[in-house]
Design a protein around this motif. Structure first.
Motif, mmCIF file in Angstrom:
data_model
loop_
_atom_site.group_PDB
_atom_site.id
_atom_site.type_symbol
_atom_site.label_atom_id
_atom_site.label_comp_id
_atom_site.label_asym_id
_atom_site.label_seq_id
_atom_site.Cartn_x
_atom_site.Cartn_y
_atom_site.Cartn_z
ATOM 1 N N THR A 54 0.831 -1.203 0.000
ATOM 2 C CA THR A 54 0.000 0.000 0.000
ATOM 3 C C THR A 54 0.867 1.255 0.000
ATOM 4 O O THR A 54 0.597 2.207 -0.728
ATOM 5 C CB THR A 54 -0.945 0.009 1.211
ATOM 6 N N ALA A 55 1.942 1.249 0.794
ATOM 7 C CA ALA A 55 2.851 2.398 0.816
ATOM 8 C C ALA A 55 3.593 2.528 -0.511
ATOM 9 O O ALA A 55 3.860 3.642 -0.969
ATOM 10 C CB ALA A 55 3.843 2.255 1.958
ATOM 11 N N LEU A 56 3.911 1.414 -1.146
ATOM 12 C CA LEU A 56 4.601 1.454 -2.432
ATOM 13 C C LEU A 56 3.736 2.093 -3.505
ATOM 14 O O LEU A 56 4.218 2.855 -4.335
ATOM 15 C CB LEU A 56 4.996 0.031 -2.851
ATOM 16 N N VAL A 57 2.461 1.814 -3.474
ATOM 17 C CA VAL A 57 1.557 2.308 -4.514
ATOM 18 C C VAL A 57 1.021 3.708 -4.191
ATOM 19 O O VAL A 57 0.927 4.556 -5.071
ATOM 20 C CB VAL A 57 0.395 1.309 -4.738
ATOM 21 N N PHE A 58 0.681 3.983 -2.927
ATOM 22 C CA PHE A 58 0.034 5.248 -2.583
ATOM 23 C C PHE A 58 0.768 6.060 -1.518
ATOM 24 O O PHE A 58 0.303 7.124 -1.125
ATOM 25 C CB PHE A 58 -1.386 4.996 -2.054
ATOM 26 N N GLY A 59 1.888 5.594 -1.025
ATOM 27 C CA GLY A 59 2.519 6.166 0.158
ATOM 28 C C GLY A 59 3.003 7.588 0.036
ATOM 29 O O GLY A 59 2.890 8.371 0.977
ATOM 30 N N LEU A 60 3.552 7.969 -1.096
ATOM 31 C CA LEU A 60 4.086 9.322 -1.239
ATOM 32 C C LEU A 60 2.970 10.363 -1.185
ATOM 33 O O LEU A 60 3.112 11.410 -0.541
ATOM 34 C CB LEU A 60 4.867 9.445 -2.546
ATOM 35 N N ALA A 61 1.865 10.074 -1.825
ATOM 36 C CA ALA A 61 0.731 11.001 -1.789
ATOM 37 C C ALA A 61 0.153 11.079 -0.374
ATOM 38 O O ALA A 61 -0.220 12.157 0.094
ATOM 39 C CB ALA A 61 -0.337 10.564 -2.779
ATOM 40 N N TYR A 62 0.093 9.955 0.325
ATOM 41 C CA TYR A 62 -0.401 9.956 1.708
ATOM 42 C C TYR A 62 0.532 10.771 2.595
ATOM 43 O O TYR A 62 0.082 11.538 3.444
ATOM 44 C CB TYR A 62 -0.521 8.525 2.220
ATOM 45 N N TRP A 63 1.842 10.628 2.385
ATOM 46 C CA TRP A 63 2.809 11.405 3.144
ATOM 47 C C TRP A 63 2.581 12.903 2.933
ATOM 48 O O TRP A 63 2.617 13.684 3.882
ATOM 49 C CB TRP A 63 4.231 11.007 2.738
ATOM 50 N N ALA A 64 2.361 13.296 1.681
ATOM 51 C CA ALA A 64 2.084 14.708 1.384
ATOM 52 C C ALA A 64 0.785 15.143 2.061
ATOM 53 O O ALA A 64 0.681 16.268 2.555
ATOM 54 C CB ALA A 64 2.001 14.926 -0.122
ATOM 55 N N GLY A 65 -0.198 14.258 2.103
ATOM 56 C CA GLY A 65 -1.448 14.568 2.788
ATOM 57 C C GLY A 65 -1.251 14.779 4.275
ATOM 58 O O GLY A 65 -1.890 15.641 4.882
ATOM 59 N N LEU A 66 -0.353 13.996 4.874
ATOM 60 C CA LEU A 66 -0.055 14.192 6.289
ATOM 61 C C LEU A 66 0.673 15.514 6.528
ATOM 62 O O LEU A 66 0.476 16.158 7.570
ATOM 63 C CB LEU A 66 0.813 13.036 6.811
ATOM 64 N N LYS A 67 1.506 15.923 5.587
ATOM 65 C CA LYS A 67 2.247 17.176 5.729
ATOM 66 C C LYS A 67 1.327 18.400 5.720
ATOM 67 O O LYS A 67 1.626 19.399 6.355
ATOM 68 C CB LYS A 67 3.283 17.328 4.609
ATOM 69 N N VAL A 68 0.230 18.329 4.988
ATOM 70 C CA VAL A 68 -0.678 19.475 4.887
ATOM 71 C C VAL A 68 -1.910 19.330 5.769
ATOM 72 O O VAL A 68 -2.830 20.136 5.690
ATOM 73 C CB VAL A 68 -1.105 19.719 3.416
#
Length: 109
Positions: A54-68
């Protein structure tokens, strides 16, 4: 075989980009969906594998979502658009680099 690898790379890069777009449009729903689809404290190999994929496929966008997450609701999409622009540039560079490596392997091996 190299064509399948290229398709896999494009699939992963495209899924991240689409998740970024969905975060911009429906932030709360997509953040809850990601948190729902992962295990908070994985204890076995199955749970760790699900979290990794799940992190491999969607993780970077989720990380950006946590940042904002702490931003106001009307500023949050602007920040996410900025992250999306940077991600798009880096994804194109990454794909071009990996594509040239795969093309070199295909032609010389």
């Amino acid at each position: 075989m190299t064509e399948l690898i290229k398709i896999g790379i494009l699939t992963m890069l495209g899924s991240q980009a689409s998740y970024f777009i969905l975060l911009i449009l429906i932030y709360g729903t997509m953040m809850h969906w990601y948190e729902w689809s992962t295990f908070p404290n994985p204890t076995n190999v199955f749970e760790k594998t699900v979290n990794f994929l799940t992190a491999l496929v969607f993780g970077l966008a989720y990380w950006a979502g946590l940042k904002v997450k702490k931003q106001k609701w009307y500023i949050r999409p602007l920040h996410l658009i900025g992250y999306l622009i940077v991600y798009t540039i880096l994804a194109i560079i990454t794909y071009k680099l990996l594509n040239s490596i795969l093309t070199y392997i295909e032609l010389n091996i």
